[in-house]
Design a protein around this motif. Structure first.
Motif, PDB file in Angstrom:
ATOM      1  N   TYR A 242      -3.060  -3.816   5.700  1.00 29.96           N
ATOM      2  CA  TYR A 242      -2.258  -3.859   4.217  1.00 29.96           C
ATOM      3  C   TYR A 242      -2.171  -3.337   3.206  1.00 29.96           C
ATOM      4  O   TYR A 242      -1.185  -2.848   2.811  1.00 29.96           O
ATOM      5  N   VAL A 243      -3.757  -3.775   2.483  1.00 33.07           N
ATOM      6  CA  VAL A 243      -4.050  -3.452   1.090  1.00 33.07           C
ATOM      7  C   VAL A 243      -3.570  -1.677   0.716  1.00 33.07           C
ATOM      8  O   VAL A 243      -3.185  -1.392   0.186  1.00 33.07           O
ATOM      9  N   LYS A 244      -4.129  -1.569   1.549  1.00 36.34           N
ATOM     10  CA  LYS A 244      -4.134   0.415   1.526  1.00 36.34           C
ATOM     11  C   LYS A 244      -2.838   0.934   1.928  1.00 36.34           C
ATOM     12  O   LYS A 244      -2.277   1.892   1.077  1.00 36.34           O
ATOM     13  N   GLU A 245      -1.898  -0.077   2.717  1.00 34.00           N
ATOM     14  CA  GLU A 245      -0.234   0.785   2.613  1.00 34.00           C
ATOM     15  C   GLU A 245       0.380   0.526   2.084  1.00 34.00           C
ATOM     16  O   GLU A 245       1.202   0.686   1.371  1.00 34.00           O
ATOM     17  N   ASP A 246       0.359  -1.247   1.536  1.00 34.54           N
ATOM     18  CA  ASP A 246       1.338  -1.757   0.572  1.00 34.54           C
ATOM     19  C   ASP A 246       0.996  -1.997  -0.945  1.00 34.54           C
ATOM     20  O   ASP A 246       1.645  -1.749  -1.907  1.00 34.54           O
ATOM     21  N   GLY A 247      -0.378  -1.878  -0.512  1.00 34.82           N
ATOM     22  CA  GLY A 247      -1.023  -2.698  -2.246  1.00 34.82           C
ATOM     23  C   GLY A 247      -1.616  -3.693  -2.480  1.00 34.82           C
ATOM     24  O   GLY A 247      -0.424  -4.743  -1.376  1.00 34.82           O
ATOM     25  N   VAL A 248      -1.953  -4.049  -2.972  1.00 34.19           N
ATOM     26  CA  VAL A 248      -2.558  -5.983  -2.940  1.00 34.19           C
ATOM     27  C   VAL A 248      -1.742  -6.759  -3.107  1.00 34.19           C
ATOM     28  O   VAL A 248      -1.362  -7.948  -2.545  1.00 34.19           O
ATOM     29  N   ALA A 249      -0.783  -6.737  -4.918  1.00 39.16           N
ATOM     30  CA  ALA A 249       0.467  -7.692  -4.706  1.00 39.16           C
ATOM     31  C   ALA A 249       1.340  -7.780  -3.408  1.00 39.16           C
ATOM     32  O   ALA A 249       1.832  -8.619  -3.270  1.00 39.16           O
TER      33      ALA A 249
END
Ligand SMILES: [Zn+2]
Length: 348
Positions: A242-249
């Motif tokens: 998910y972080v790879k797709e959308d970023g941490v925040a």
């Protein structure tokens, strides 16, 4: 007939005596020793004198303190009067838990008048309550206390507490409380789900079977689990993708970091109606779940009206097993698990 002067004088004297007698009786009844408050105040004064702790400079305060036949009474008077607490404040200190009284002893005078009546008031958090109230003065004091106790005033994922007992039915796992990397429930069972067998704790599975029977009977639909227990490494993979797709925040608003996912408890279940493609339940399916899940010991864990409390966007498909008692109160009082634990489980 005209009365003679001496007779008139005697009659006036008798009248004065009668009036004086009535006034005396009236005065006496108003100062009756059976008047409890007066008696308690007298008892406090008597107590401090009998115990040789009378101090002339607190004379006015003693008169406001309600005597209590309690081992701590003397200790509280000699500790808190010199700190500058007034008589009325001593009365409410006497009502606090021993834990709170002990915490208050270690501090200089602080004004607790806005908070002391609430049962989840924690002396340790007083500075944070005041700060949070300044920033949110549209909140009532009881909300301020609860929100600070559940750490909403602190940034998420900074130094999260490690859950001490992952097997506890009411285990709280969120962005402030995470499980050990190695935690795994030891009573995993399997429910049949849309994509095969779904592992979850036995009590959650048994309750789920009953919920499924009821939803079938009452609105004639199926609700099947897609996922329930997920271990740490599975959650790691999921979150990192998910972080790879959308970023941490963005990922943090809908996916838990590994160790901080409720799915690792084995008590959280994601449900789906197999005839629909969407992950979200339809409004009518959700309406049933929202009003009936508690009958089987489940709660809607991330409701739409509490996103700022849970830290997650609404997930109308994610239920959490908490047992019948907690589920009923959470449903009836429109609480989250965070609020319930602070109000009904934690002791301050
Ligand atoms: Zn879920």
């Amino acid at each position: 007939m005209k009365l003679k002067k001496p007779v008139k004088r005697i009659l006036i004297i008798i009248l004065i005596i009668i009036v004086a007698f009535i006034m005396y009786k009236y005065y006496k009844s108003n100062n009756n020793p059976n008047n409890v408050t007066q008696e308690k105040i007298n008892e406090t004064l008597k107590f401090v004198k009998d115990n040789n702790i009378y101090d002339e400079k607190y004379k006015d305060e003693y008169e406001k303190i309600t005597y209590q036949d309690n081992d701590n009474f003397k200790d509280i008077l000699v500790t808190f009067l010199p700190k500058g607490y007034k008589g009325e404040e001593i009365n409410y200190i006497l009502k606090l838990s021993n834990a709170n009284i002990n915490k208050l002893k270690d501090k200089d005078y602080i004004d607790i008048s806005n908070y002391y009546t609430y049962k989840n008031f924690n002396v340790d958090n007083i500075d944070r309550y005041n700060k949070y109230y300044e920033e949110h003065n549209d909140y009532s004091y009881d909300l301020v206390i609860t929100y600070v106790n559940i750490k909403l005033d602190l940034p998420v994922y900074t130094d999260p507490a490690i859950v001490s007992d992952g097997n506890d039915l009411l285990v709280l796992v969120n962005k402030y409380n995470c499980l050990e990397k190695t935690y795994r429930p030891n009573d995993l069972d399997y429910a049949s789900g849309i994509y095969g067998n779904v592992p979850m704790r036995k009590m959650a599975k048994d309750a789920l079977v009953k919920l499924q029977e009821a939803v079938k009977n009452e609105i004639n639909i199926e609700l099947l689990p897609t996922t329930a227990y997920r271990d740490y490494s599975f959650q790691s993979t999921l979150y990192n993708n998910y972080v790879k797709e959308d970023g941490v925040a963005a990922a943090d608003t809908y996916s838990a970091r590994p160790g901080c996912s409720e799915h690792q408890t084995g008590l959280a279940i994601d449900l789906k109606n197999p005839i629909r493609t969407n992950v979200r339940l339809s409004e009518s399916d959700y309406a049933w779940l929202k009003e009936n899940a508690y009958r089987f010991g489940f709660i809607i864990r991330f409701p739409g009206n509490k996103e700022f409390v849970t830290g997650y966007q609404e997930e109308n498909w994610h239920i959490r097993y908490v047992g019948m008692d907690a589920a009923k109160i959470i449903h009836d009082d429109d609480l989250t698990l965070e609020e319930y634990i602070d109000l009904y489980v934690n002791e301050y």
